[in-house]
Design a protein around this motif. Sequence first.
Motif, short mmCIF file in Angstrom:
data_model
loop_
_atom_site.label_atom_id
_atom_site.label_comp_id
_atom_site.label_asym_id
_atom_site.label_seq_id
_atom_site.Cartn_x
_atom_site.Cartn_y
_atom_site.Cartn_z
N SER A 94 0.84 -1.19 0.00
CA SER A 94 0.00 0.00 0.00
C SER A 94 0.89 1.26 0.00
N THR A 120 -0.74 2.09 -5.47
CA THR A 120 -1.70 2.83 -6.30
C THR A 120 -1.03 3.55 -7.46
N TRP A 128 -8.16 8.13 -9.68
CA TRP A 128 -8.78 6.90 -9.19
C TRP A 128 -9.50 7.09 -7.85
N TYR A 132 -12.58 4.87 -5.92
CA TYR A 132 -12.24 4.17 -4.68
C TYR A 132 -13.21 4.53 -3.56
N ARG A 234 -9.36 -0.36 -4.47
CA ARG A 234 -8.60 0.67 -5.17
C ARG A 234 -8.45 0.21 -6.61
#
Length: 281
Positions: A94, A120, A128, A132, A234
Motif C-alpha cells: 500500500s 496505487t 482513481w 475508490y 482501489r
Amino acid sequence: MDETIVTDDGVRLWAVRSGEGRPVVFCHGGPGLWDTLEDVAGLLSGVAAVHRWDQRGCGRSQRLGPYSTARTVADLDAVRRHFGLETMVLLGHSWGAQLALRYALDHPDRVRGLIYVSGTGIDPADTWREEYRLRLRGAVSGDVERWAELESRERTAAEDREFAVLQWSADFADRDRAMEHAERMATPWLGVNFECNAALNAEGKRDWGTPALREACAALAVPALIVDGAEDIRPRRAVDSLERALPDASRVSLPGAGHLPWVEDPEGFRAAVSAFVARVG
C-alpha cells in the motif's frame, strides 16, 4: 528479538528480524500505521531473512517527526545499515509500496528487487480516488452510517479503532469474514499517527503523477514484481502506468483477494513472492 535502530537525527525505530535466507526488508502501509506484515514474514520464512520495522512516529517507534518521504527513505536506509545489508529486496504494501519504489529510485544500487504490493501507481490520486471512495462506502461491513459519522468528526481513541475496523473491513473480498480480518489487523491497536498521515499524503499529492517521476521509473534498472488482489477496491488500473513505465516488471493478480492479498490467497501470494525473491535475491 525486538531491536532498536537510532536514525541519524536520533529517533528510535522499532525493528525485528526473522527467518533465514535472502535479505528482504518490509515497508508497511499507512502512512501513520504500523507493521502488520508478520503473517507475510511467516509465509516467506523458508526463503527470506525478513526485516520488519515501524516507520517514524508509528506503532512501536518513537513518535517524533519530521514527517516526509525523504526523511522516511533515510530511515529505511538506517534500517539497512543497522542490519548490515549491502543490498536487499524491498517489499512494500500500500503506502509502503510507494515508499519502497521511492527508495529504489533514490538508491537503485542497494536494491536487488522491488515487490510492489497493492500500491496505487504513479498517476495523480484524483484519477482513481473518487471511484475508490464509492467502492469503499459500498464495501464497508456492518454500519455504514456509523462509519460515515465517525469519519466526519473528531474521535476518541476507542472510536479511532472502531472507525479503522469498519473502514478496513472494505479491504477484504470475502464479505463473510471481512470484519474478522479487520479486527485482527487492529489487534493489538497501536494508534494512528494522523499528523504523519496528513503530511505524507499532502506531499504525495504534489509529487506523484509528474513527468519526472515517470522518467525516473523508466530508467530504473531494478527487477520489480507487482502483486495485486484482483478484488482490491482501489482500482487496479491505477497501477497500469507504473507497470508500463518500469523496464523490468512482472505482475501477478490474485483472484478473490482484496487489498491484503496474502490474507485471502496465502499460497498464491507465497508462490509469486518466493519465486521472485529466489530469482533476484
